[in-house]
Scaffold this motif. Structure first.
Motif, PDB file in Angstrom:
ATOM      1  N   HIS A  37     -81.757  70.477  12.495  1.00  5.01           N
ATOM      2  CA  HIS A  37     -80.988  70.505  11.247  1.00  5.01           C
ATOM      3  C   HIS A  37     -79.492  70.408  11.534  1.00  5.01           C
ATOM      4  CE1 HIS A  37     -84.597  71.283   9.031  1.00  5.01           C
ATOM      5  NE2 HIS A  37     -84.871  72.299   9.820  1.00  5.01           N
ATOM      6  N   ASN A  38     -79.119  70.674  12.761  1.00  7.76           N
ATOM      7  CA  ASN A  38     -77.721  70.584  13.201  1.00  7.76           C
ATOM      8  C   ASN A  38     -77.750  70.018  14.622  1.00  7.76           C
ATOM      9  OD1 ASN A  38     -74.962  70.890  13.313  1.00  7.76           O
ATOM     10  ND2 ASN A  38     -75.065  73.040  13.914  1.00  7.76           N
ATOM     11  N   LYS A  39     -78.047  68.734  14.732  1.00  5.49           N
ATOM     12  CA  LYS A  39     -78.283  68.091  16.024  1.00  5.49           C
ATOM     13  C   LYS A  39     -77.044  68.143  16.906  1.00  5.49           C
ATOM     14  CE  LYS A  39     -81.796  65.233  13.992  1.00  5.49           C
ATOM     15  NZ  LYS A  39     -82.285  63.924  13.636  1.00  5.49           N
ATOM     16  N   SER A  40     -77.291  68.467  18.157  1.00  7.58           N
ATOM     17  CA  SER A  40     -76.188  68.570  19.111  1.00  7.58           C
ATOM     18  C   SER A  40     -75.625  67.196  19.441  1.00  7.58           C
ATOM     19  CB  SER A  40     -76.671  69.240  20.400  1.00  7.58           C
ATOM     20  OG  SER A  40     -77.550  68.372  21.103  1.00  7.58           O
ATOM     21  N   SER A  41     -74.376  67.185  19.871  1.00  8.00           N
ATOM     22  CA  SER A  41     -73.775  65.921  20.293  1.00  8.00           C
ATOM     23  C   SER A  41     -74.512  65.369  21.510  1.00  8.00           C
ATOM     24  CB  SER A  41     -72.284  66.102  20.581  1.00  8.00           C
ATOM     25  OG  SER A  41     -72.083  67.065  21.595  1.00  8.00           O
ATOM     26  N   LEU A  42     -75.034  66.253  22.371  1.00 12.16           N
ATOM     27  CA  LEU A  42     -75.790  65.797  23.536  1.00 12.16           C
ATOM     28  C   LEU A  42     -77.042  65.041  23.091  1.00 12.16           C
ATOM     29  CD1 LEU A  42     -76.141  65.677  26.593  1.00 12.16           C
ATOM     30  CD2 LEU A  42     -77.273  67.921  26.467  1.00 12.16           C
ATOM     31  N   LEU A  43     -77.756  65.545  22.084  1.00 11.25           N
ATOM     32  CA  LEU A  43     -78.936  64.849  21.570  1.00 11.25           C
ATOM     33  C   LEU A  43     -78.543  63.511  20.962  1.00 11.25           C
ATOM     34  CD1 LEU A  43     -81.925  64.581  20.814  1.00 11.25           C
ATOM     35  CD2 LEU A  43     -81.430  65.905  18.749  1.00 11.25           C
ATOM     36  N   ASN A  47     -80.034  60.137  22.553  1.00 13.72           N
ATOM     37  CA  ASN A  47     -81.050  59.398  21.808  1.00 13.72           C
ATOM     38  C   ASN A  47     -80.430  58.861  20.517  1.00 13.72           C
ATOM     39  OD1 ASN A  47     -83.358  58.342  20.679  1.00 13.72           O
ATOM     40  ND2 ASN A  47     -84.573  60.207  20.864  1.00 13.72           N
ATOM     41  N   PRO A  48     -79.500  57.900  20.645  1.00 14.95           N
ATOM     42  CA  PRO A  48     -78.786  57.405  19.464  1.00 14.95           C
ATOM     43  C   PRO A  48     -79.662  56.594  18.506  1.00 14.95           C
ATOM     44  CG  PRO A  48     -78.197  56.098  21.388  1.00 14.95           C
ATOM     45  CD  PRO A  48     -79.049  57.250  21.874  1.00 14.95           C
ATOM     46  N   ILE A  49     -80.804  56.104  18.958  1.00 14.98           N
ATOM     47  CA  ILE A  49     -81.671  55.304  18.089  1.00 14.98           C
ATOM     48  C   ILE A  49     -82.479  56.196  17.151  1.00 14.98           C
ATOM     49  CG2 ILE A  49     -83.557  53.613  18.009  1.00 14.98           C
ATOM     50  CD1 ILE A  49     -80.940  52.524  19.271  1.00 14.98           C
ATOM     51  N   HIS A  50     -83.275  57.111  17.718  1.00 12.24           N
ATOM     52  CA  HIS A  50     -84.153  57.957  16.906  1.00 12.24           C
ATOM     53  C   HIS A  50     -83.554  59.322  16.587  1.00 12.24           C
ATOM     54  CE1 HIS A  50     -87.337  55.054  17.167  1.00 12.24           C
ATOM     55  NE2 HIS A  50     -87.301  55.077  18.484  1.00 12.24           N
ATOM     56  N   LYS A  51     -82.619  59.776  17.416  1.00 10.29           N
ATOM     57  CA  LYS A  51     -81.950  61.064  17.194  1.00 10.29           C
ATOM     58  C   LYS A  51     -82.949  62.221  17.113  1.00 10.29           C
ATOM     59  CE  LYS A  51     -78.174  58.876  14.658  1.00 10.29           C
ATOM     60  NZ  LYS A  51     -78.569  57.497  14.559  1.00 10.29           N
ATOM     61  N   LYS A  52     -83.942  62.222  18.043  1.00  9.77           N
ATOM     62  CA  LYS A  52     -84.957  63.266  18.019  1.00  9.77           C
ATOM     63  C   LYS A  52     -85.297  63.704  19.440  1.00  9.77           C
ATOM     64  CE  LYS A  52     -88.791  60.007  17.863  1.00  9.77           C
ATOM     65  NZ  LYS A  52     -89.983  59.557  17.172  1.00  9.77           N
ATOM     66  N   VAL A  53     -85.955  64.844  19.530  1.00 14.88           N
ATOM     67  CA  VAL A  53     -86.438  65.366  20.799  1.00 14.88           C
ATOM     68  C   VAL A  53     -87.870  64.903  20.983  1.00 14.88           C
ATOM     69  CG1 VAL A  53     -84.910  67.366  20.752  1.00 14.88           C
ATOM     70  CG2 VAL A  53     -87.194  67.568  19.762  1.00 14.88           C
ATOM     71  N   PRO A  54     -88.332  64.892  22.212  1.00 18.18           N
ATOM     72  CA  PRO A  54     -87.682  65.312  23.443  1.00 18.18           C
ATOM     73  C   PRO A  54     -86.840  64.188  24.052  1.00 18.18           C
ATOM     74  CG  PRO A  54     -89.919  64.665  23.936  1.00 18.18           C
ATOM     75  CD  PRO A  54     -89.744  64.532  22.437  1.00 18.18           C
ATOM     76  N   VAL A  55     -85.891  64.625  24.856  1.00 18.05           N
ATOM     77  CA  VAL A  55     -85.114  63.731  25.696  1.00 18.05           C
ATOM     78  C   VAL A  55     -85.067  64.376  27.074  1.00 18.05           C
ATOM     79  CG1 VAL A  55     -82.871  62.647  26.141  1.00 18.05           C
ATOM     80  CG2 VAL A  55     -83.682  62.907  23.777  1.00 18.05           C
ATOM     81  N   LEU A  56     -85.423  63.613  28.073  1.00 15.26           N
ATOM     82  CA  LEU A  56     -85.282  64.059  29.455  1.00 15.26           C
ATOM     83  C   LEU A  56     -84.006  63.425  29.986  1.00 15.26           C
ATOM     84  CD1 LEU A  56     -86.904  65.571  31.802  1.00 15.26           C
ATOM     85  CD2 LEU A  56     -87.320  63.251  32.645  1.00 15.26           C
TER      86      LEU A  56
END
Length: 192
Positions: A37-43, A47-56
């Motif tokens: 709900h408050n996505k981090s700048s790191l995320l 993941n600029p396309i989907h903007k979702k987790v997970p990201v390794l």
């Protein structure tokens, strides 16, 4: 210094896929809980396309999409194989993982839709569960004799279906599948 980071969410089955793969391989990593709900700048940067987790993030380079990450982990790190060595078994594992990813939305819809749409989604979910039940029959795992790629993909079914049943009052597994323990087998991550 840990050069592996996982951006995840505690209740996200896709994050659990990556955690299990890291556990199988014995990889140390830093887990970073993200707030969707408050996505981090790191995320957002990772993941600029989907903007979702997970990201390794490995050595500063982000990898997205859970099953892509699982394959990356399998190819990159030492330890037990996640995908089978045999090309045929590897193809079968990938088939079941794709089947599960393609059908997961139908199972989820059965909990969140209402009325006639929900009944249709429940029937589709039931058919999916019957297919899985038939495939597993008396087997504990999808391919071979060790927890692997397709089993990791199936974690949503084993962990979350019964949770959603209890929370929503919609029953799929406990009344419909001939062998409810099929889903229970996927509830426990592998021992390493």
């Amino acid at each position: 210094m840990v050069d592996v980071k996982l951006l995840g969410l505690w209740y996200n089955p896709f994050s659990h896929r990556v955690e299990w793969a890291l556990k199988i391989k014995g990889v140390e990593y830093e887990y970073i809980e993200d707030d969707l709900h408050n996505k981090s700048s790191l995320l957002l940067e990772s993941n600029p396309i989907h903007k979702k987790v997970p990201v390794l993030i490995h050595n500063g380079k982000p990898i997205c999409e859970s099953m892509v990450i699982v394959e990356y982990i399998d190819e990159t790190f030492e330890g037990p194989s996640i995908l089978p060595k045999d090309p045929y078994d590897r193809a079968i594992a990938r088939f079941w993982a794709k089947f599960l990813d393609d059908k997961m939305a139908a199972v989820g819809k059965s909990f969140f839709l209402k009325g006639e749409e929900q009944e249709k989604a429940k029937e589709e979910a039931y058919e999916i569960l019957k297919i899985l039940d038939n495939e597993l029959k008396d087997k504990k795992l999808f391919v071979g004799d060790k927890f692997g790629f397709a089993d990791i993909a199936a974690n949503f079914m084993g962990i979350w279906v019964e949770v959603f049943e209890e929370a929503s009052g919609v029953v799929l597994v406990t009344c419909h599948t001939p062998k409810p323990d099929v889903m229970a087998r996927a509830q426990t991550p592998p021992d390493t």
